[in-house]
Design an enzyme around this catalytic site. Structure first.
Site, PDB file in Angstrom:
ATOM      1  CB  THR A   1      -8.937   6.569   7.788  1.00  9.97           C
ATOM      2  OG1 THR A   1      -8.209   7.649   8.336  1.00  9.97           O
ATOM      3  CG2 THR A   1      -8.873   5.376   8.732  1.00  9.97           C
TER       4      THR A   1
ATOM      5  CB  THR B   1      -0.972  -0.014   1.194  1.00 10.24           C
ATOM      6  OG1 THR B   1      -0.234  -0.222   2.413  1.00 10.24           O
ATOM      7  CG2 THR B   1      -2.021  -1.108   1.039  1.00 10.24           C
TER       8      THR B   1
ATOM      9  CG  ASN C   1      -0.307   8.786   7.950  1.00  8.66           C
ATOM     10  OD1 ASN C   1      -1.006   7.796   7.817  1.00  8.66           O
ATOM     11  ND2 ASN C   1       1.014   8.723   8.039  1.00  8.66           N
TER      12      ASN C   1
ATOM     13  CE  LYS D   1       0.518  -3.340   3.567  1.00 12.17           C
ATOM     14  NZ  LYS D   1      -0.057  -2.348   4.572  1.00 12.17           N
TER      15      LYS D   1
ATOM     16  CD  GLU E   1       2.050   5.438   6.381  1.00  7.18           C
ATOM     17  OE1 GLU E   1       1.241   4.712   5.787  1.00  7.18           O
ATOM     18  OE2 GLU E   1       1.719   6.225   7.287  1.00  7.18           O
TER      19      GLU E   1
ATOM     20  CB  THR F   1      -0.895  -1.391   9.624  1.00  9.11           C
ATOM     21  OG1 THR F   1      -1.866  -0.837  10.381  1.00  9.11           O
ATOM     22  CG2 THR F   1      -1.489  -1.550   8.267  1.00  9.11           C
TER      23      THR F   1
END
Length: 402
Positions: free
Chosen positions: A402, A151, A397, A178, A267, A189
């Protein structure tokens, strides 16, 4: 670090003979497949009370300890989607079953992506059919799988090892994963799919996987947010020797390597770091202190700013719940090229004008940093993984639904 020889090899999940993989992507959506017919399996799932529909479905599928396939999509989490979302998860399993002549009750389903939106199921079914036509046992196939489930990841994550069991028989473990954002215990996550050829029952795999996850993914903190879709599945062809302590150690090593990759790919990350807490009174104390330091926003921003702010490190250890005497704590900073003790049994060594501070400042400019915290309270240790907190993290973000 390990009591036996581990040989890192290529091939990802396909390093294990008999395992087939494939991956397809179209725009923001991807689908990955792993086929391991009649394999013994075990899994660990998110502890978030909000659980995605594929998590609920796969918990039921894997309850009997066996699966034949895993299908994973990226781009949509299929979470908070109710009955329709469960129908979509089942349609994914059904499409795999129809394409590969198996029962849908043998198909585990995983999803990652945006929460609260209906799955574009027609597109996902098309990608499943495309992936099913490309299945093979090859390094390229595992790589395509790893790329299909990404992602916000910036690179695919794969690892494979070969090692000897205590009997002298060779065994293998392969894995893909991932994960880059919303990573915090328990788990992150993240999705991870692990294959092996070791001979083990589902309950034996479950026990080994829980230990490995606890020592790796549960010690990884990117941003402190826990996902609704986390899933780690292990499946075995059972074509090698019996499960033993060597396998368990190798499984921890594989999961730790994946956790390190995720820390490097957080990220907006510019640096990753490892926290080794040593000489703690108990293993739980070591884990609590390591997690607190790795998860501290102040430590993360200090890493980003190349600031050797030992005060933030000891403060995080102090509020972690670990038992230790603050006057006995020691802190060391390390890079690949140098190491410096900045606090020695409570004495501050790195202050203005010292060589220690100059060295610490150089260490903090490295892309990968190791923080060693000696609690001087026993002989237990633990390791946690983290990354810096950057302006880009906020931007990514702020712009991501979301």
């Amino acid at each position: 670090m390990y009591t036996m020889e581990l040989r890192f090899i290529r091939g990802g999940v396909c390093a294990v003979d008999g395992v087939l993989a494939a991956g397809c992507r179209e725009g923001k959506y991807g689908v990955g497949l792993i086929i391991n017919r009649g394999s013994t399996a075990a899994a660990v799932f998110t502890s978030n009370r909000v659980r995605a529909e594929p998590v609920k479905l796969t918990e039921r599928v894997i309850a009997d300890g066996s699966i034949s396939a895993i299908v994973a999509n990226s781009g949509n989490a299929n979470c908070f989607t109710g009955r329709e979302g469960m129908d979509d998860a089942r349609r994914m399993a059904r499409k795999v079953a129809e394409s590969l002549s198996m029962d849908e009750s043998e198909v585990a389903v995983a999803s990652t992506g945006v929460i609260g939106r209906r799955m574009p199921i027609d597109k996902i079914e098309f990608l499943i059919q495309s992936a099913a036509a490309q299945l093979e046992n090859s390094e390229a196939a595992s790589g395509a799988l790893a790329e299909a489930i990404m992602t916000t990841d910036t690179f695919p994550k794969e690892v494979a090892v070969e090692f000897e069991l205590e009997t002298g028989e060779k065994a293998r473990i392969g894995a893909v994963a991932k994960g880059s954002g919303m990573i915090a215990p328990n788990m992150a996550t993240m999705l991870s799919f692990i294959t092996t050829d070791v001979d083990a029952s589902s309950s034996e795999l479950t026990e080994a996987l829980r230990v490995a996850v606890d020592e790796s993914f549960n010690m990884l903190i990117v941003d402190g947010d826990e996902s609704t879709n986390d899933m780690v599945i292990i499946s075995s062809t059972r074509t090698s020797g019996r499960i033993d302590s060597n396998f368990r150690e190798a499984l921890v090593a594989v999961c730790r390597e994946l956790a390190r990759m995720m820390a490097r790919d957080g990220e907006g990350v510019t640096k990753s770091f490892q926290v080794d807490v040593v000489n703690a009174g108990t293993h739980e104390d070591a884990k609590m202190a390591a997690r607190a330091i790795a998860g501290s926003s102040l430590v993360k921003t200090a890493i980003f700013g190349a600031d050797p702010n030992w005060g933030r490190i000891v403060a995080a250890a102090g509020y972690s719940g670990a038992e230790f005497d603050p006057e006995e704590i020691s802190v060391t900073l390390e890079s690949d090229s140098e190491s410096v003790v900045i606090v020695d049994h409570g004495d501050i060594l790195a202050f203005e004008g010292t060589e220690e501070l100059e060295t610490a400042e150089r260490v903090m400019t490295s892309k990968e940093i190791r923080i060693i915290v000696d609690l001087a309270a026993g002989d237990e240790s633990a390791t946690a993984y983290g990354c810096d907190l950057t302006y880009d993290y906020v931007r990514i973000n702020a712009e991501y639904t979301t």
